[in-house]
Enzyme design. Structure first.
Site, short mmCIF file in Angstrom:
data_model
loop_
_atom_site.label_atom_id
_atom_site.label_comp_id
_atom_site.label_asym_id
_atom_site.label_seq_id
_atom_site.Cartn_x
_atom_site.Cartn_y
_atom_site.Cartn_z
N GLY A 206 14.11 42.55 56.32
CA GLY A 206 15.27 42.99 55.41
C GLY A 206 15.02 41.60 54.21
O GLY A 206 15.07 42.25 53.20
N GLU B 30 12.95 49.02 54.11
CA GLU B 30 12.47 49.04 55.33
C GLU B 30 12.36 50.45 56.69
O GLU B 30 13.23 50.57 56.57
CB GLU B 30 13.06 48.09 55.13
CG GLU B 30 13.33 47.35 56.51
CD GLU B 30 14.47 46.48 56.45
OE1 GLU B 30 15.30 46.19 55.57
OE2 GLU B 30 15.04 45.76 57.74
N ILE C 292 10.20 53.71 71.04
CA ILE C 292 10.42 54.78 71.73
C ILE C 292 11.05 55.50 69.67
O ILE C 292 10.48 56.46 69.65
CB ILE C 292 10.73 55.58 72.49
CG1 ILE C 292 10.36 55.38 73.68
CG2 ILE C 292 11.00 57.26 72.90
CD1 ILE C 292 11.14 55.58 75.11
N THR D 157 -1.54 33.88 68.13
CA THR D 157 -2.06 34.95 67.43
C THR D 157 -1.55 36.40 67.97
O THR D 157 -1.44 37.24 67.68
CB THR D 157 -3.14 34.84 66.25
OG1 THR D 157 -4.31 34.85 66.97
CG2 THR D 157 -3.14 33.78 65.53
N CYS E 47 42.25 42.94 52.73
CA CYS E 47 41.93 43.43 53.86
C CYS E 47 42.53 43.31 54.61
O CYS E 47 43.99 43.15 54.86
CB CYS E 47 40.95 44.64 54.43
SG CYS E 47 40.56 46.27 54.07
N HIS F 23 37.62 44.48 49.13
CA HIS F 23 35.95 43.60 49.42
C HIS F 23 35.84 43.50 48.47
O HIS F 23 35.05 43.73 47.90
CB HIS F 23 35.23 44.42 51.10
CG HIS F 23 36.18 45.01 52.31
ND1 HIS F 23 35.41 44.48 52.83
CD2 HIS F 23 37.35 45.69 52.19
CE1 HIS F 23 36.69 44.70 54.08
NE2 HIS F 23 37.37 45.64 53.43
N GLU G 13 34.10 41.08 48.61
CA GLU G 13 32.76 40.20 48.49
C GLU G 13 31.70 41.82 49.28
O GLU G 13 30.25 41.02 48.65
CB GLU G 13 33.09 39.55 50.39
CG GLU G 13 33.12 40.57 51.98
CD GLU G 13 34.08 40.89 51.96
OE1 GLU G 13 35.05 40.97 50.50
OE2 GLU G 13 34.29 42.26 52.45
N1 GLN Z 1 42.33 47.80 59.71
C1 GLN Z 1 43.02 48.01 58.56
C2 GLN Z 1 43.13 49.25 58.01
O1 GLN Z 1 41.95 50.52 58.89
C3 GLN Z 1 41.55 46.93 57.77
C4 GLN Z 1 40.60 47.73 57.43
C5 GLN Z 1 39.82 46.35 56.90
O2 GLN Z 1 40.21 45.45 57.06
N2 GLN Z 1 38.62 46.73 56.81
O3 GLN Z 1 42.80 49.46 57.24
#
Ligand code: GLN
Length: 542
Positions: A18, A141, A149, A189, A382, A508, A510
């Site tokens: 990746g 990729e 297999i 190699t 979350c 999220h 991130e």
């Molecule tokens: N388990 C929680 C929900 O489903 C939080 C999910 C998470 O952190 N991505 O709402």
């Protein structure tokens, strides 16, 4: 018409296909070419959404709500362009669509077989992005290791495509391992030769061999690999272990991986690579002015890949601020009310990670309480946000049994509850609230200070939500719902007044952080942790 570069792997898994694919894409993009990158995974799950992070690492969610392989995260972070559903295909998806077609009578009268029906479906999927006319080069990729297999139909489809498309429109880059045997003092190699032979048996001759190695690939070793594997010596590329994944594009540039690919594809219209921003980013990574420690509280901390995007977001935002973030992984199952102070003692900030299920939840609640009371900068993502709300309900509102119905179905105070539209859903796969949604931000608020905007878009993946029946009560006690979904009014951001930095987000952040565009929320969080470090230092001098 697009041209195609396939990246296969041999000898061992986890060689970093990746990263090699993303690095090559980065270089081609820096040379002014329009590149897309996609991943074909040989497992039978439709997507990794139902897999445990121990099995598969993090599940990366795209803008359009697809649950995908974590390599797509690398693609986005390197290229600074979003991916989509079309960029990740699994064996499960391929079979599902072939079987659906069969049931609908599409193949009436025919026996449905791996060749040609499954391979035709794979070839179609391989060319979807290519046929969009948006890209000059498609890098694909192929997950797994040649010889497995389960990856055979993908390799066969790749072979057929190479034969069908005009000469030179398809090339294959094969990544292998060249191990260093300490006792012999030599690079070996033979595994590479065998893995190339395995590829040859399927009718595919790799054009370029990228050799993952701990030691320098000497000229002798290069000649040996080139001659036994029947490629030109300049097509043997060294991929030495790097200090950081972000070094790899520059290492590949030195090895001329991009130029060799372009030559083999007959593309001559390209510019010198524009990698100034990338180099600046690397300089910042290696020359921080400040080092801070952030605790990452989760239940999958043994496995680096489980929180990949969070860890990379710290790198991106840290570099932009000249700060190195040392992440201290803390297992939520090991934290209790009595050891939480000790665990958080030297931390300048704490992030409670996303997650599912009961395990480790009490540890997370104990941490949320400690950081709230002790003014430690906090970011909850979350499940991390949901935990912050539960803790606040229990200890500030006095609702001692408040919980999420995910963990306690019969709690008298379901402050986190299943979303209305989730209540009738029984299918587990692909059924969460996923993808990008717009959040409206209250001004003034910490969230507004961070984003400098009243409307933002971030990606989601959850089933449970803040229960609005408790909104008035928590707001009266000083927790503010500073971000709400623009359409449904779901609470997306909570924060605490009278705290230097305490914020929980249902989405999220991130997932959208890239090298060029670090997450604003991570930037704000790291800044707050830096301030905490300075305050702690001043206190210790007093
Ligand atoms: N388990 C929680 C929900 O489903 C939080 C999910 C998470 O952190 N991505 O709402």
């Amino acid at each position: 018409m697009s041209k195609y570069i396939f990246v296969t792997g041999g000898v061992s898994s986890s060689l970093g296909k990746g990263i090699i694919a993303a690095s090559l894409a980065k270089l081609l993009q820096a040379r002014g070419l329009k590149v897309a990158i996609q991943k074909f995974d040989p497992y039978i799950n439709i997507d990794p959404g139902t897999m445990n992070p121990y099995e598969h690492g993090e599940c990366f969610v795209t803008e359009d709500g697809a649950e995908t392989d974590l390599d797509l995260g690398h693609y986005e972070r390197f290229l600074n362009t979003p991916t989509s559903k079309a960029n990740n295909v699994t064996t499960g998806m391929i079979y599902q669509s072939v079987i659906d077609k069969e049931r609908n009578g599409f193949f009436l009268g025919k026996t449905v077989q791996v060749i040609p029906h499954i391979t035709d479906e794979i070839k179609n999927r391989m060319q979807i992005l290519g046929k969009s006319n948006d890209f000059e080069i498609i890098i694909t990729e192929i997950g797994g290791t040649v010889g497995d297999i389960e990856s055979l139909p993908f390799v066969e489809a790749m072979r057929q495509l190479e034969w069908e498309l005009p000469e030179g429109d398809v090339i294959v880059v094969h990544l292998t391992l060249v191990p260093y045997l300490k006792s012999a003092g030599e690079l070996k190699t033979k595994p590479t030769q065998h893995s190339v032979k395995t590829l040859l048996q399927t009718g595919v001759h790799p054009n370029i061999i990228v050799c993952r190695t701990e030691e320098e690939l000497t000229n002798d070793v290069r000649i040996k690999i080139a001659s036994f594997c029947n490629v030109k010596i300049e097509a043997v590329i060294e991929a030495r272990d790097a200090k950081s994944i972000y070094e790899v594009p520059l290492n590949m540039l030195d090895e001329k991986l991009d130029i060799i690919c372009l030559q083999k594809l007959g593309i001559s219209n390209y510019q010198n690579p524009d990698l100034d921003k990338w180099k600046q980013f690397l300089y910042q990574i290696h020359n921080p002015n400040l080092i801070i420690k952030i605790g990452l509280i989760g239940k999958y901390v043994e496995l680096q890949d489980a929180y990949k995007s969070i860890l990379e977001s710290f790198v991106h935002a840290g570099a932009a601020l000249g700060t190195r973030v040392e992440v201290v992984s803390i297992h939520s199952e090991k934290i209790t009310e009595s050891n939480v102070a000790q665990a958080c003692k030297d931390l300048h900030g704490v992030l409670i990670a996303p997650g599912f299920g009961e395990r480790g939840i009490d540890g997370k609640i104990a941490v949320a309480k400690y950081v709230r009371e002790n003014h430690v900068p906090f970011l909850g993502i979350c499940l991390g946000m949901q935990v912050a709300v539960i803790e606040f309900a229990r200890n500030v509102l006095g609702l001692k049994q408040a919980h999420s119905t995910e963990m306690d179905k019969i709690t008298p105070d379901p402050i986190i509850d299943l979303m209305e539209e989730q209540k009738s859903i029984v299918m587990k796969g692909g059924s969460m609230r996923k993808g990008a949604f717009i959040t409206q931000i209250l001004n003034p608020s910490l969230a507004f200070d961070i984003y400098q905007s009243e409307s933002i878009s971030e990606r989601h993946r959850h089933r449970y939500e803040f229960n609005n029946a408790y909104l008035k009560r928590i707001e009266e006690k000083g927790m503010l719902a500073s971000g709400r979904d623009s359409k449904t009014n779901l609470v997306e951001i909570i924060e605490i007044k009278n705290h230097p930095f305490y914020i929980g987000v249902q989405y999220h952040p991130e997932l959208k952080s890239t090298v060029e565009n670090p997450s604003k929320l991570f930037l704000g969080f790291i800044k707050a942790c830096g301030i905490k470090k300075n305050i702690d230092k001043d206190k210790s001098l007093e």
